[in-house]
Design a protein around this motif. Structure first.
Motif, PDB file in Angstrom:
ATOM      1  N   ASP A 127     -10.060 -16.092  10.415  1.00 28.54           N
ATOM      2  CA  ASP A 127      -9.723 -14.589   9.627  1.00 28.54           C
ATOM      3  C   ASP A 127      -9.019 -14.878   8.558  1.00 28.54           C
ATOM      4  OD1 ASP A 127     -10.317 -13.452  12.220  1.00 28.54           O
ATOM      5  OD2 ASP A 127      -8.330 -12.952  12.771  1.00 28.54           O
ATOM      6  N   ARG A 128      -9.096 -13.926   7.660  1.00 29.91           N
ATOM      7  CA  ARG A 128      -8.478 -13.822   6.185  1.00 29.91           C
ATOM      8  C   ARG A 128      -7.547 -12.547   6.474  1.00 29.91           C
ATOM      9  NH1 ARG A 128     -11.318 -15.382   0.368  1.00 29.91           N
ATOM     10  NH2 ARG A 128     -10.860 -17.170   1.491  1.00 29.91           N
ATOM     11  N   ARG A 130      -4.570 -10.184   3.955  1.00 27.91           N
ATOM     12  CA  ARG A 130      -4.074  -9.887   2.921  1.00 27.91           C
ATOM     13  C   ARG A 130      -2.351  -9.547   3.043  1.00 27.91           C
ATOM     14  NH1 ARG A 130      -5.801 -10.480  -2.291  1.00 27.91           N
ATOM     15  NH2 ARG A 130      -4.656  -8.810  -3.533  1.00 27.91           N
ATOM     16  N   ASP A 135      -4.674 -13.245  -0.616  1.00 26.29           N
ATOM     17  CA  ASP A 135      -5.464 -13.665   0.573  1.00 26.29           C
ATOM     18  C   ASP A 135      -5.010 -14.895   1.204  1.00 26.29           C
ATOM     19  OD1 ASP A 135      -7.029 -11.441   0.392  1.00 26.29           O
ATOM     20  OD2 ASP A 135      -8.318 -12.325  -1.375  1.00 26.29           O
ATOM     21  N   TRP A 136      -4.879 -14.860   2.625  1.00 30.58           N
ATOM     22  CA  TRP A 136      -4.380 -16.022   3.167  1.00 30.58           C
ATOM     23  C   TRP A 136      -5.561 -16.443   4.407  1.00 30.58           C
ATOM     24  CZ3 TRP A 136       0.229 -18.639   2.626  1.00 30.58           C
ATOM     25  CH2 TRP A 136       1.098 -18.222   1.905  1.00 30.58           C
ATOM     26  N   ASP A 137      -6.097 -17.595   4.658  1.00 33.31           N
ATOM     27  CA  ASP A 137      -6.778 -17.997   5.540  1.00 33.31           C
ATOM     28  C   ASP A 137      -6.034 -18.362   6.714  1.00 33.31           C
ATOM     29  OD1 ASP A 137      -9.215 -17.443   4.223  1.00 33.31           O
ATOM     30  OD2 ASP A 137      -8.742 -19.345   3.029  1.00 33.31           O
ATOM     31  N   PHE A 151      -1.078 -20.739   8.269  1.00 31.21           N
ATOM     32  CA  PHE A 151      -1.685 -19.752   7.085  1.00 31.21           C
ATOM     33  C   PHE A 151      -1.692 -20.539   5.893  1.00 31.21           C
ATOM     34  CE2 PHE A 151       0.528 -17.061  10.004  1.00 31.21           C
ATOM     35  CZ  PHE A 151      -0.152 -16.266  10.411  1.00 31.21           C
ATOM     36  N   GLN A 153      -2.991 -20.403   1.558  1.00 27.78           N
ATOM     37  CA  GLN A 153      -3.295 -19.688   0.345  1.00 27.78           C
ATOM     38  C   GLN A 153      -3.871 -20.750  -0.545  1.00 27.78           C
ATOM     39  OE1 GLN A 153      -2.730 -18.655  -3.216  1.00 27.78           O
ATOM     40  NE2 GLN A 153      -4.237 -16.877  -2.113  1.00 27.78           N
ATOM     41  N   THR A 154      -5.210 -20.447  -0.929  1.00 26.73           N
ATOM     42  CA  THR A 154      -5.884 -21.429  -1.613  1.00 26.73           C
ATOM     43  C   THR A 154      -5.486 -21.607  -2.939  1.00 26.73           C
ATOM     44  OG1 THR A 154      -7.722 -21.005  -0.258  1.00 26.73           O
ATOM     45  CG2 THR A 154      -8.396 -22.195  -2.310  1.00 26.73           C
TER      46      THR A 154
END
Length: 307
Positions: A127-128, A130, A135-137, A151, A153-154
């Motif tokens: 899931d991604r 907001r 955006d957090w993967d 979580f 955050q790229t």
């Protein structure tokens, strides 16, 4: 303690709690506030005040959990009642929460407490989300809890690690059937996190830190020591769980602590399965070890409290 770190985006901050209460991660945007992890029922009064302060009049839009243990989910029921917000839990923990399986959730079986709450949403690896305008993967983090997530955050290389990684440790992995599989899963999680090369790690316990490689190296070494000796792992889990039980209960007369903890189902099982002794003897021995290490303090009236 609220941490507004210049290394973090302005839309997020960390509320660092004491050991029994997991940290809270607060995300703010124009529409409201999202909250990751809610602490222990033991600290609910302070949790409610801290969250109210963080909201500053804005709505609490959603609660998200890294996993479903008492120190991370203990404030869910009261916060939902107060704010009417939905609660999102990891997909692989959702059934245990809906059924309120107190063994799977490490509650009365392990001498811990929490209040039931509904699962409004499920979140899963892949899931991604907001959060705070970013955006957090969602990544899998099995081991300590086989349904746990973290979580990532790229852009800012930020990791919300829950109990998968602390600066000096990680959440316990249980012995018993499948224990080597759980250890292997914990190792895979640590290696997955290592590959991210996080700039800042926001752990479930302790302050945010930046040297992820060193923390992961320490965790892998500790995990290897436990993998070689299930009995050693069981004793470590007993030390952690008894410390937690004391944090939850506060100061207790030593004889009362021994009686109470010797009746906890997990402690009874471990005493029999790994030490072939009565639970009362094992609990007394573990308490002596914790006192010798300074993790538990004994006062002049023979009352014990966790440090």
């Amino acid at each position: 303690t609220a941490v507004s770190d210049p290394a973090l985006p302005a839309s997020m901050r960390v509320i660092v709690r004491d050991w029994i209460n997991a940290n809270h991660i607060v995300f703010t945007d124009d529409a409201g506030v999202d909250l990751v992890d809610t602490g222990h029922l033991h600290g609910i009064g302070q949790t409610l005040r801290l969250v109210d302060d963080a909201l500053a009049g804005r709505p609490l839009r959603r609660i998200l959990l890294t996993h479903c243990h008492s120190d991370h989910m203990g404030g869910c029921a009261r916060l939902r009642a107060r704010h009417g917000c939905p609660i999102a839990v990891p997909r692989d923990d959702a059934h245990a929460v809906r059924a309120w399986d107190t063994r799977a959730l490490w509650l009365d079986h392990a001498g811990q407490v929490a209040e039931p709450f509904p699962v409004d949403e499920e979140i899963a690896p892949g899931d991604r989300l907001r959060l705070g305008g970013l955006d957090w993967d969602v990544l899998p983090a099995p081991g300590h809890d086989m349904g746990a997530i973290v979580f990532w955050q790229t852009d800012h290389r930020l990791l919300i690690s829950g109990d998968a990684l602390w600066e000096r440790g990680f959440g316990v992995v249980l012995p018993g059937e499948g224990w080597l599989d759980r250890c292997a899963a914990a190792r895979e999680t640590l290696l997955r996190l290592q590959a991210l090369r996080a700039r800042v790690v926001l752990p479930g316990h302790g302050r945010p830190f930046q040297d992820a490689d060193a923390a992961i190296g320490r965790a892998l070494a500790r995990l290897a020591a436990f993998e070689s000796d299930e009995r050693k792992l069981a004793r470590h889990v007993l030390q952690v769980m008894i410390s937690y039980a004391l944090l939850q209960e506060g100061a207790l007369p030593e004889d009362e602590a021994q009686r109470r903890f010797a009746a906890v189902p997990m402690f009874i099982e471990y005493a029999s399965d790994y030490f072939d002794q009565p639970a009362s003897d094992v609990v007394a021995d573990v308490l002596d070890t914790l006192i010798a290490k300074g993790a538990v303090l004994r006062d002049a009236a023979n009352r014990l409290r966790a440090r």
